[in-house]
Design a protein around this motif. Structure first.
Motif, PDB file in Angstrom:
ATOM      1  N   PRO A  70       0.817  -1.215   0.000  1.00 57.26           N
ATOM      2  CA  PRO A  70       0.000   0.000   0.000  1.00 57.26           C
ATOM      3  C   PRO A  70       0.851   1.265   0.000  1.00 57.26           C
ATOM      4  N   SER A  71       1.975   1.223   0.712  1.00 57.47           N
ATOM      5  CA  SER A  71       2.845   2.390   0.750  1.00 57.47           C
ATOM      6  C   SER A  71       3.429   2.672  -0.624  1.00 57.47           C
ATOM      7  N   LEU A  72       3.863   1.621  -1.337  1.00 57.59           N
ATOM      8  CA  LEU A  72       4.411   1.787  -2.682  1.00 57.59           C
ATOM      9  C   LEU A  72       3.345   2.293  -3.645  1.00 57.59           C
ATOM     10  N   GLU A  73       2.131   1.732  -3.557  1.00 56.29           N
ATOM     11  CA  GLU A  73       1.026   2.172  -4.419  1.00 56.29           C
ATOM     12  C   GLU A  73       0.695   3.632  -4.164  1.00 56.29           C
TER      13      GLU A  73
ATOM     14  N   ILE B 156      -7.461   7.359  -4.010  1.00 51.75           N
ATOM     15  CA  ILE B 156      -6.707   6.949  -2.819  1.00 51.75           C
ATOM     16  C   ILE B 156      -7.619   6.900  -1.604  1.00 51.75           C
ATOM     17  N   ILE B 157      -8.475   7.922  -1.467  1.00 49.24           N
ATOM     18  CA  ILE B 157      -9.391   7.976  -0.317  1.00 49.24           C
ATOM     19  C   ILE B 157     -10.392   6.833  -0.361  1.00 49.24           C
ATOM     20  N   ILE B 158     -10.953   6.586  -1.561  1.00 52.53           N
ATOM     21  CA  ILE B 158     -11.942   5.516  -1.703  1.00 52.53           C
ATOM     22  C   ILE B 158     -11.319   4.155  -1.417  1.00 52.53           C
ATOM     23  N   SER B 159     -10.037   3.995  -1.826  1.00 56.64           N
ATOM     24  CA  SER B 159      -9.366   2.709  -1.583  1.00 56.64           C
ATOM     25  C   SER B 159      -9.190   2.424  -0.096  1.00 56.64           C
ATOM     26  N   LEU B 160      -9.293   3.449   0.731  1.00 50.40           N
ATOM     27  CA  LEU B 160      -9.168   3.254   2.175  1.00 50.40           C
ATOM     28  C   LEU B 160     -10.458   2.702   2.782  1.00 50.40           C
ATOM     29  N   GLY B 161     -11.542   2.684   1.976  1.00 50.02           N
ATOM     30  CA  GLY B 161     -12.802   2.107   2.441  1.00 50.02           C
ATOM     31  C   GLY B 161     -13.494   2.927   3.510  1.00 50.02           C
ATOM     32  N   PHE B 162     -13.579   4.243   3.314  1.00 50.59           N
ATOM     33  CA  PHE B 162     -14.240   5.079   4.312  1.00 50.59           C
ATOM     34  C   PHE B 162     -15.753   5.006   4.165  1.00 50.59           C
ATOM     35  N   SER B 163     -16.451   5.308   5.239  1.00 46.69           N
ATOM     36  CA  SER B 163     -17.913   5.259   5.244  1.00 46.69           C
ATOM     37  C   SER B 163     -18.470   6.632   4.917  1.00 46.69           C
ATOM     38  N   THR B 164     -19.499   6.644   4.070  1.00 50.14           N
ATOM     39  CA  THR B 164     -20.149   7.898   3.714  1.00 50.14           C
ATOM     40  C   THR B 164     -21.556   7.599   3.225  1.00 50.14           C
ATOM     41  N   GLN B 165     -22.339   8.632   2.982  1.00 49.48           N
ATOM     42  CA  GLN B 165     -23.685   8.446   2.454  1.00 49.48           C
ATOM     43  C   GLN B 165     -23.607   7.984   0.998  1.00 49.48           C
TER      44      GLN B 165
ATOM     45  N   GLU C  90     -17.236   2.437  -2.346  1.00 50.73           N
ATOM     46  CA  GLU C  90     -16.478   1.802  -3.416  1.00 50.73           C
ATOM     47  C   GLU C  90     -17.188   2.078  -4.735  1.00 50.73           C
ATOM     48  N   PHE C  91     -16.419   2.188  -5.806  1.00 51.74           N
ATOM     49  CA  PHE C  91     -16.985   2.524  -7.114  1.00 51.74           C
ATOM     50  C   PHE C  91     -18.039   1.509  -7.540  1.00 51.74           C
ATOM     51  N   THR C  92     -17.714   0.224  -7.409  1.00 51.98           N
ATOM     52  CA  THR C  92     -18.642  -0.825  -7.856  1.00 51.98           C
ATOM     53  C   THR C  92     -19.859  -0.954  -6.944  1.00 51.98           C
ATOM     54  N   THR C  93     -19.789  -0.403  -5.742  1.00 50.64           N
ATOM     55  CA  THR C  93     -20.927  -0.462  -4.823  1.00 50.64           C
ATOM     56  C   THR C  93     -22.043   0.473  -5.266  1.00 50.64           C
TER      57      THR C  93
ATOM     58  N   TYR D 238     -13.227 -14.911 -13.531  1.00 50.81           N
ATOM     59  CA  TYR D 238     -12.435 -14.287 -12.474  1.00 50.81           C
ATOM     60  C   TYR D 238     -11.415 -13.324 -13.082  1.00 50.81           C
ATOM     61  N   VAL D 239     -11.490 -12.068 -12.652  1.00 50.98           N
ATOM     62  CA  VAL D 239     -10.515 -11.062 -13.052  1.00 50.98           C
ATOM     63  C   VAL D 239      -9.611 -10.794 -11.855  1.00 50.98           C
ATOM     64  N   PRO D 240      -8.320 -11.112 -11.949  1.00 50.49           N
ATOM     65  CA  PRO D 240      -7.417 -10.906 -10.811  1.00 50.49           C
ATOM     66  C   PRO D 240      -7.409  -9.456 -10.345  1.00 50.49           C
ATOM     67  N   LYS D 241      -7.352  -9.290  -9.032  1.00 48.71           N
ATOM     68  CA  LYS D 241      -7.341  -7.932  -8.497  1.00 48.71           C
ATOM     69  C   LYS D 241      -6.108  -7.169  -8.957  1.00 48.71           C
ATOM     70  N   PHE D 242      -5.012  -7.893  -9.149  1.00 54.20           N
ATOM     71  CA  PHE D 242      -3.806  -7.237  -9.644  1.00 54.20           C
ATOM     72  C   PHE D 242      -4.048  -6.620 -11.022  1.00 54.20           C
ATOM     73  N   ALA D 243      -4.770  -7.348 -11.894  1.00 52.45           N
ATOM     74  CA  ALA D 243      -5.078  -6.832 -13.232  1.00 52.45           C
ATOM     75  C   ALA D 243      -5.995  -5.615 -13.134  1.00 52.45           C
ATOM     76  N   LEU D 244      -6.960  -5.675 -12.220  1.00 42.01           N
ATOM     77  CA  LEU D 244      -7.873  -4.552 -12.031  1.00 42.01           C
ATOM     78  C   LEU D 244      -7.127  -3.312 -11.561  1.00 42.01           C
ATOM     79  N   TYR D 245      -6.245  -3.486 -10.576  1.00 37.78           N
ATOM     80  CA  TYR D 245      -5.463  -2.363 -10.070  1.00 37.78           C
ATOM     81  C   TYR D 245      -4.520  -1.816 -11.137  1.00 37.78           C
ATOM     82  N   THR D 246      -3.985  -2.725 -11.969  1.00 36.09           N
ATOM     83  CA  THR D 246      -3.110  -2.287 -13.058  1.00 36.09           C
ATOM     84  C   THR D 246      -3.878  -1.452 -14.077  1.00 36.09           C
ATOM     85  N   GLY D 247      -5.125  -1.876 -14.387  1.00 39.05           N
ATOM     86  CA  GLY D 247      -5.959  -1.113 -15.310  1.00 39.05           C
ATOM     87  C   GLY D 247      -6.276   0.270 -14.780  1.00 39.05           C
ATOM     88  N   ILE D 248      -6.596   0.357 -13.490  1.00 38.36           N
ATOM     89  CA  ILE D 248      -6.868   1.660 -12.872  1.00 38.36           C
ATOM     90  C   ILE D 248      -5.611   2.520 -12.895  1.00 38.36           C
TER      91      ILE D 248
END
Length: 324
Positions: free
Chosen positions: A8-11, A66-75, A163-166, A256-266
């Protein structure tokens, strides 16, 4: 544990570096166009619009990602609006690229009438229309095409993990956003640039044995068209992977789409915003010269060298063509 902390620090560091590069590079694009009057034509009006969208990626989209990836709660609608900002900025980028392609097509197709039909005022109107259309298409989920019903019975004040997909429906992302507002404009751009190169090659072949103003005009148009086509190509390379993965998830839920591939696409979609200034600097001579002059004057405390101006302007050539 150290490995889990390192990734996470490197990302975070990589995204921060991309955001800074995107903002600094595209701010320089705007500054160069403002400083150099020879670049203040209709095409560079759209390039500035594209640069503003890329600045917004660095200032808004990447920090929000970056903020969304932290999984914060909001309306729900707060999260939905933040997600829509990404769509708005992406849409403004592709519409600016489409406007550039149309502008260059008219420039080689009707060179003698181009300056009459495509005025600076009409270019500004086109830029405004690109952004208005981007807002309208990007905010469609806010008026109902979203995942609120999928969340079950909850009040507007209820909080969710953002989360975006939510919050975003995949049928909107695939059918409306991707097929309607990415694939169609990209296809039109490919056709336009193909026609641009065909017309230029045909005109150059007709005058292969002669050296005249028209030859210089089409040679410069060919060089600039290649540079702008490269910008479109990089946009497609950087953005298509994440859209293709969305299609896989939508049409084949069991795949199944690997999460690594998804993160790479983003990650690639974010990188695109930092690439365009490098294309301009390496491919467009007049842009590069002005950028060097700004660097010498502001960072190295050296006076900018005067740029030689041509004594005459070719009949078919606009002022930007003389200097590019």
């Amino acid at each position: 544990a150290p490995h889990n902390l390192t990734l996470p620090s490197l990302e975070l560091r990589m995204k921060t570096a991309i955001a800074l590069a995107s903002v600094m590079g595209n701010v320089l694009v705007v500054v160069v166009v403002c400083v150099n009057r020879a670049l203040r034509d209709t095409t560079f009006s759209f390039i500035v619009s594209l640069a503003v969208a890329d600045i917004a990626v660095g200032v808004l989209v990447i920090p929000l990602a970056i903020i969304i990836s932290l999984g914060f709660s909001t309306q729900f609608y707060t999260c939905l609006f933040l997600s829509c900002l990404l769509l708005i900025i992406t849409q403004s980028s592709i519409l600016s690229l489409l406007a550039i392609a149309i502008d260059r097509y008219l420039r080689v197709k009707i060179p003698t009438r181009y300056s009459i039909i495509v005025t600076q005022g009409r270019a500004y109107v086109a830029v405004c229309l690109c952004w208005i259309l981007s807002f309208l298409t990007g905010l469609v989920p806010m008026i109902g095409w979203n995942n609120r019903d999928a969340q079950g019975n909850f009040s507007i004040s209820s909080e969710i993990i953002c989360e975006f997909t939510t919050v975003m429906r995949m049928d909107y992302m695939v059918y409306f956003n991707f097929f309607g507002w990415v694939v169609v404009p990209l296809t039109i751009m490919i056709v336009l640039y193909g026609e641009i190169f065909r017309v230029i090659r045909r005109q150059l072949n007709r005058r292969a044995e002669a050296t005249c103003d028209a030859d210089r005009y089409y040679q410069k148009e060919l060089k600039l068209a290649k540079s702008l086509a490269l910008v479109v190509f990089l946009f497609a390379v950087c953005w298509l992977p994440i859209h293709i993965m969305n299609c896989i998830n939508f049409f084949c839920p069991k795949c199944y789409v690997p999460k690594f591939a998804l993160y790479t696409g983003i990650f690639m979609s974010h990188v695109n915003s930092a690439l365009n200034p490098m294309v301009y600097a390496f491919r467009i001579k007049r842009f590069r010269v002005t950028l060097i002059q700004i660097t010498r004057r502001c960072m190295l405390c050296k006076a900018a060298e005067p740029t030689p101006c041509p004594s005459s302007t070719p009949a078919l050539t606009e002022k930007v063509d003389v200097n590019l």
